[in-house]
Design a protein around this motif. Sequence first.
Motif, PDB file in Angstrom:
ATOM      1  N   SER A  50       0.830  -1.208   0.000  1.00  0.00           N
ATOM      2  CA  SER A  50       0.000   0.000   0.000  1.00  0.00           C
ATOM      3  C   SER A  50       0.860   1.252   0.000  1.00  0.00           C
ATOM      4  N   GLU A  88      -7.409   0.440  -0.326  1.00  0.00           N
ATOM      5  CA  GLU A  88      -7.688  -0.763   0.442  1.00  0.00           C
ATOM      6  C   GLU A  88      -8.916  -0.500   1.314  1.00  0.00           C
ATOM      7  N   ASP A 164      -5.764  -1.424  -4.808  1.00  0.00           N
ATOM      8  CA  ASP A 164      -5.129  -1.950  -3.599  1.00  0.00           C
ATOM      9  C   ASP A 164      -6.050  -3.011  -2.993  1.00  0.00           C
ATOM     10  N   GLU A 165      -5.649  -4.246  -3.060  1.00  0.00           N
ATOM     11  CA  GLU A 165      -6.439  -5.374  -2.553  1.00  0.00           C
ATOM     12  C   GLU A 165      -7.885  -5.312  -3.037  1.00  0.00           C
TER      13      GLU A 165
END
Lengths: 288, 304
Positions: A50, A88, A164-165
């Motif tokens: 991240s 995220e 992000d994820e």
Amino acid sequence: MDAAVEITDLTKDFKTGIRGGWLRAVDRVSIRIEPGEVYGLIGPNGSGKSTTMKALLGLVAPTEGSCRIFGSDSLAVDSREKVGFLPENPYFYKHLSGAETLRFYGKLCGLGGRQLDERVTELLDLVDLAGARDRRLGGYSKGMLQRIGLAQALVQDPQLVILDEPTAGVDPVGSRQIRDLILELRGRGITVFLCSHLLEQVQEVCDRVGIIFRGKMVREGRLDELLAIEDETEIILRDADPALVGRIAELVAADGRASLTHTGKPRTTLERLFLEETRKREEARSSS
Amino acid sequence: MSGSRPRLLNPGRVGVIARHTFTQLVRMKVFYFLAAFALVLIGVQFLDLPVHHSPESTGVQLLFSIKSAATGTMTLFAVVLGVVATALLLPKDVEDRTLYTILAKPVPRLDYLAGKLLGVLSLIFVSLVIMDLLLVGVLAVKTNAVVAQQLAMADAEGWTAAMKANLEADTRQLGPTWSLQGAVLVVFLRAAVIASVALLLSTFSTSTLFTTVVGFMIYVAGFFQADARDFYFSGGEGMGMAGRIGSLLVAVVIPDLQIYNVIDSVIQGEVLEAVLLLKVVGVTAFYVLVYGFCSWLVFARKEI
Ligand SMILES: Nc1ncnc2c1ncn2[C@@H]1O[C@H](COP(=O)(O)OP(=O)(O)O)[C@@H](O)[C@H]1O
Ligand SMILES: [Mg+2]
């Protein structure tokens, strides 16, 4: 032609605690992503994925090194014109509806009028949220939030999308939808930079991967090259009786050099099984 | 994309964030406060006021009460909203990570801050306009009633026409005047200063509680700022070095809110000179710009 992403010797230190200790979250990482590529950064939690993405977006300033998006420095505001970002575990304004959320982000990018209205409808269709258009985000499920987040990232039709994820905390059906969307983006020639600790998903969509561990890049390359086990060959047979398998084993034994390491039934993954079963039920229900 | 847009303080972008902040606050139901204001205005009229036996003092107390209750409630609302909303919204964006998605768009941090502040201020402004309309309505009705009562009494006591005209003019001076409108504007300006103080605080504090408490402390201290400054420049006789440094700090960091006390004299029926109002506007602009600029300096470097 400029690379879509060019991270050069990125190092990021964070101050930790009250008494001024330092933590090196990212340690001389370099990543270059060509336009049109899908790049996956994988690594365990806390390995600096991240942080790398935030530095690329100019949300944190690098301690050393530099980040560029299509040639313009990440610390400059205009570098963000061509990029969409899904953070995220995103939370958006709960008091806005799905359509209002997309309009808000679209206006921040300077869009407006009919063009924006059309874009909002198009994106809601793309992420399969047209039915939840006027519902407040406070009532969205995790998977829906993730998809509205993806739509938000795409609002100004960016050439690069940073995720992000994207599938963390989403059930298998939802995460399949997100994977399909990523594949669709790839089909349109959009560059995708994603990170995850869910390896299987990275495997399905990425052209190239980097493995990051404790802030350092430990391995990087094309997915097919990284995954091939060079000295093994796989044969998968359908309707083979045990006698045939026995004869093959004899042949291999006669070869002298090669050896048979495994015979048996290939296994489906639990995930594939789950998806197949839910799909069957879904079809049965819609046909009845 | 369009390269013609100005890089900083693009009015369209600031407007989008301001409008969004405004909607966010409206959906947090802050307008319920207006009902409370209406109740105060109604309640004041039932106050048990002393009975007078001379025309010039009859009913005057009621007009004072309405005005001071109204401006007091307006101030309370404006200051509380200025501090709390500002202190709440910025950390909330950080916590919910909505700030990531906003700043990941081509939005300069200055535009974001300006939009937030403008959104809070426009909500305060709109609320004050509505309260002001209510106040003017109530005050106009009551002033007419008081004038009628006074004139009837004056008639009974056999006043001359000139005396009665004088009396009426004096009483109307206590009603809805332009000066009163000016005073409401001053309420807004004071809230603008304190909101920008809260903005600065919230750029480096991570706690809403801290920002709110310190914000209010600065508001209160603002009334004594001038004293601290005088104390510093008078050489601080009888005080040690610590006292002098303390008063210097107060004088530099804390805004001087004494100038905003003109509201009180307006309630007493004095005229608010345009020059003085202009001065208040100027002082406000100065403070908002200084605190806004400092907020930007801090926020531009902030790791989010
Ligand atoms: N703002 C911050 N302040 C201090 N430490 C941080 C901050 N952000 C991240 N870190 C630390 O940096 C390391 C890497 O974090 P992160 O990039 O979020 O990892 P990942 O995304 O791979 O899980 C972690 O040890 C984390 O605790
Ligand atoms: Mg992470």
